[in-house]
Scaffold this motif. Sequence first.
Motif, PDB file in Angstrom:
ATOM      1  N   PRO A 161       4.824 -25.659  66.912  1.00 21.65           N
ATOM      2  CA  PRO A 161       3.937 -25.465  68.172  1.00 21.65           C
ATOM      3  C   PRO A 161       3.770 -24.149  68.567  1.00 21.65           C
ATOM      4  N   VAL A 162       4.594 -22.960  68.195  1.00 26.10           N
ATOM      5  CA  VAL A 162       4.334 -21.784  68.418  1.00 26.10           C
ATOM      6  C   VAL A 162       3.105 -21.352  67.560  1.00 26.10           C
ATOM      7  N   ASP A 163       3.412 -21.641  66.276  1.00 24.43           N
ATOM      8  CA  ASP A 163       2.188 -21.334  65.273  1.00 24.43           C
ATOM      9  C   ASP A 163       0.772 -21.807  65.706  1.00 24.43           C
ATOM     10  N   VAL A 164       0.785 -23.116  66.157  1.00 20.67           N
ATOM     11  CA  VAL A 164      -0.330 -23.511  66.716  1.00 20.67           C
ATOM     12  C   VAL A 164      -0.905 -22.892  67.644  1.00 20.67           C
ATOM     13  N   ALA A 165      -0.005 -22.539  68.780  1.00 16.71           N
ATOM     14  CA  ALA A 165      -0.319 -21.805  69.788  1.00 16.71           C
ATOM     15  C   ALA A 165      -0.983 -20.347  69.234  1.00 16.71           C
ATOM     16  N   ARG A 166      -0.547 -19.683  68.414  1.00 13.14           N
ATOM     17  CA  ARG A 166      -0.882 -18.484  67.966  1.00 13.14           C
ATOM     18  C   ARG A 166      -2.146 -18.603  67.251  1.00 13.14           C
ATOM     19  N   GLY A 167      -2.415 -19.761  66.630  1.00 11.97           N
ATOM     20  CA  GLY A 167      -3.595 -20.124  65.913  1.00 11.97           C
ATOM     21  C   GLY A 167      -4.825 -20.416  67.232  1.00 11.97           C
ATOM     22  N   PHE A 168      -4.317 -20.942  68.009  1.00  7.62           N
ATOM     23  CA  PHE A 168      -5.532 -21.246  69.217  1.00  7.62           C
ATOM     24  C   PHE A 168      -5.744 -19.771  69.735  1.00  7.62           C
ATOM     25  N   VAL A 169      -4.883 -18.967  69.994  1.00 13.26           N
ATOM     26  CA  VAL A 169      -5.371 -17.742  70.586  1.00 13.26           C
ATOM     27  C   VAL A 169      -6.320 -16.689  69.701  1.00 13.26           C
ATOM     28  N   ARG A 170      -5.895 -16.911  68.421  1.00 12.68           N
ATOM     29  CA  ARG A 170      -6.662 -16.134  67.311  1.00 12.68           C
ATOM     30  C   ARG A 170      -8.167 -16.792  67.294  1.00 12.68           C
ATOM     31  N   ALA A 171      -8.152 -18.035  67.421  1.00 12.63           N
ATOM     32  CA  ALA A 171      -9.585 -18.858  67.319  1.00 12.63           C
ATOM     33  C   ALA A 171     -10.271 -18.345  68.416  1.00 12.63           C
ATOM     34  N   VAL A 172      -9.641 -18.353  69.777  1.00  9.53           N
ATOM     35  CA  VAL A 172     -10.435 -18.018  70.822  1.00  9.53           C
ATOM     36  C   VAL A 172     -10.911 -16.518  70.591  1.00  9.53           C
ATOM     37  N   ARG A 173      -9.925 -15.485  70.188  1.00 12.07           N
ATOM     38  CA  ARG A 173     -10.388 -14.011  70.001  1.00 12.07           C
ATOM     39  C   ARG A 173     -11.427 -14.117  69.046  1.00 12.07           C
ATOM     40  N   ARG A 174     -11.493 -14.747  67.967  1.00 11.16           N
ATOM     41  CA  ARG A 174     -12.727 -14.661  66.980  1.00 11.16           C
ATOM     42  C   ARG A 174     -13.927 -15.786  67.621  1.00 11.16           C
ATOM     43  N   ARG A 175     -13.688 -16.149  68.562  1.00 15.35           N
ATOM     44  CA  ARG A 175     -15.057 -16.946  69.107  1.00 15.35           C
ATOM     45  C   ARG A 175     -15.121 -18.092  68.206  1.00 15.35           C
ATOM     46  N   ASP A 176     -13.995 -18.555  67.628  1.00 16.58           N
ATOM     47  CA  ASP A 176     -14.204 -19.804  66.892  1.00 16.58           C
ATOM     48  C   ASP A 176     -14.101 -21.052  67.612  1.00 16.58           C
ATOM     49  N   TRP A 177     -14.960 -21.729  68.413  1.00 14.15           N
ATOM     50  CA  TRP A 177     -14.675 -22.361  69.463  1.00 14.15           C
ATOM     51  C   TRP A 177     -14.449 -23.713  69.130  1.00 14.15           C
ATOM     52  N   ARG A 178     -14.922 -24.254  67.721  1.00 11.50           N
ATOM     53  CA  ARG A 178     -14.550 -25.362  67.175  1.00 11.50           C
ATOM     54  C   ARG A 178     -13.050 -25.711  66.617  1.00 11.50           C
ATOM     55  N   ALA A 180     -10.807 -23.512  67.906  1.00 18.40           N
ATOM     56  CA  ALA A 180     -10.007 -23.253  69.120  1.00 18.40           C
ATOM     57  C   ALA A 180      -9.747 -24.951  69.996  1.00 18.40           C
ATOM     58  N   ALA A 181     -10.849 -25.398  69.985  1.00 16.96           N
ATOM     59  CA  ALA A 181     -10.886 -26.949  70.773  1.00 16.96           C
ATOM     60  C   ALA A 181     -10.012 -27.885  69.740  1.00 16.96           C
ATOM     61  N   GLY A 182     -10.137 -27.792  68.546  1.00 15.90           N
ATOM     62  CA  GLY A 182      -9.304 -28.770  67.897  1.00 15.90           C
ATOM     63  C   GLY A 182      -7.708 -28.083  67.862  1.00 15.90           C
ATOM     64  N   ALA A 183      -7.625 -26.994  67.881  1.00 22.58           N
ATOM     65  CA  ALA A 183      -6.106 -26.576  67.870  1.00 22.58           C
ATOM     66  C   ALA A 183      -5.531 -26.776  69.473  1.00 22.58           C
ATOM     67  N   GLY A 184      -6.454 -26.636  70.335  1.00 23.66           N
ATOM     68  CA  GLY A 184      -5.980 -27.208  71.740  1.00 23.66           C
ATOM     69  C   GLY A 184      -5.607 -28.422  72.057  1.00 23.66           C
ATOM     70  N   LEU A 203      -8.328 -24.323  77.747  1.00 20.53           N
ATOM     71  CA  LEU A 203      -9.203 -25.189  77.611  1.00 20.53           C
ATOM     72  C   LEU A 203     -10.594 -24.908  78.357  1.00 20.53           C
ATOM     73  N   ASP A 204     -10.164 -24.371  79.568  1.00 18.16           N
ATOM     74  CA  ASP A 204     -11.312 -24.138  80.639  1.00 18.16           C
ATOM     75  C   ASP A 204     -12.249 -23.353  79.917  1.00 18.16           C
ATOM     76  N   PHE A 205     -11.696 -22.303  79.287  1.00 18.24           N
ATOM     77  CA  PHE A 205     -12.576 -21.170  78.688  1.00 18.24           C
ATOM     78  C   PHE A 205     -13.199 -21.617  77.535  1.00 18.24           C
ATOM     79  N   VAL A 206     -12.515 -22.431  76.575  1.00 15.90           N
ATOM     80  CA  VAL A 206     -13.266 -22.701  75.440  1.00 15.90           C
ATOM     81  C   VAL A 206     -14.482 -23.744  75.770  1.00 15.90           C
ATOM     82  N   GLU A 207     -14.295 -24.678  76.903  1.00 14.64           N
ATOM     83  CA  GLU A 207     -15.322 -25.378  77.159  1.00 14.64           C
ATOM     84  C   GLU A 207     -16.479 -24.803  77.785  1.00 14.64           C
ATOM     85  N   LEU A 208     -16.296 -23.587  78.632  1.00 19.14           N
ATOM     86  CA  LEU A 208     -17.156 -22.655  79.023  1.00 19.14           C
ATOM     87  C   LEU A 208     -18.019 -22.001  77.951  1.00 19.14           C
TER      88      LEU A 208
END
Length: 232
Positions: A161-178, A180-184, A203-208
């Motif tokens: 779970p921690v690795d997936v959370a790190r990946g989620f943050v990285r995707a958001v920072r890279r603006r890779d919304w797809r 980020a949404a899949g990881a979320g 998730l709110d931010f990714v949706e926005l």
Amino acid sequence: MEQSGTSSLLQGAVQDLASCVVSALRSGDHARAAAPERAADGEAEGLALAAVRVLGADAMLPSTLLPTPPLPGELAVFREAVEAYPPGADAAPTVLWSHWAMRRTLWRLDPGHADGPHREPDAAWLEDAPWQLLTHQLAVLAALAVPGEDCAVARAAQHRPVDVARGFVRAVRRRDWRQAAGAGRWLTLLEGVPQTLGLDNGLDFVELMGGQDPLVALQVSAARLTRTGVFV
């Protein structure tokens, strides 16, 4: 030129289908859902089947997450897509898993007219994958992120779970919304996700930022339904 045009048509068909799924998930109106009815035109029918195959098991997501059975027409199209696009002998692991998920979904929704999925594909490549690769692969296989799913891919996610959370943050920072949404979406199913992640706000931010893309909206909508416990 012709190939490029076909690719554009397919991308449009996939986005249209994803938009229908999103509408059904948000409204609970199954009449607006999932796989299209059979097309009268052969070329249009082929495009519709290909779009279902690209979206995979998520084409039937309203029937998976909402307490309504699939319509006969959409179930028939989904079944035909499963049969029309079997993975090749040299298919990538994600393709094998996507097809497996479709067969499993078909069996769940229509057990009297469908065989159960074959043996699970191998998922050993996820066990020691770097967290960046793990997140990418899980995002590709987000259709497996449904409540109650017990398979090797889901177990691999549960163990990290921690690795997936790190990946989620990285995707958001890279603006890779797809991604980020899949990881979320996966994170809504995992125990041990750091509270400091702020998944709901994430998730709110990714949706926005990415919600104009129906493929992003689909993943976020599925994550919200899972998060709130509104599913079958």
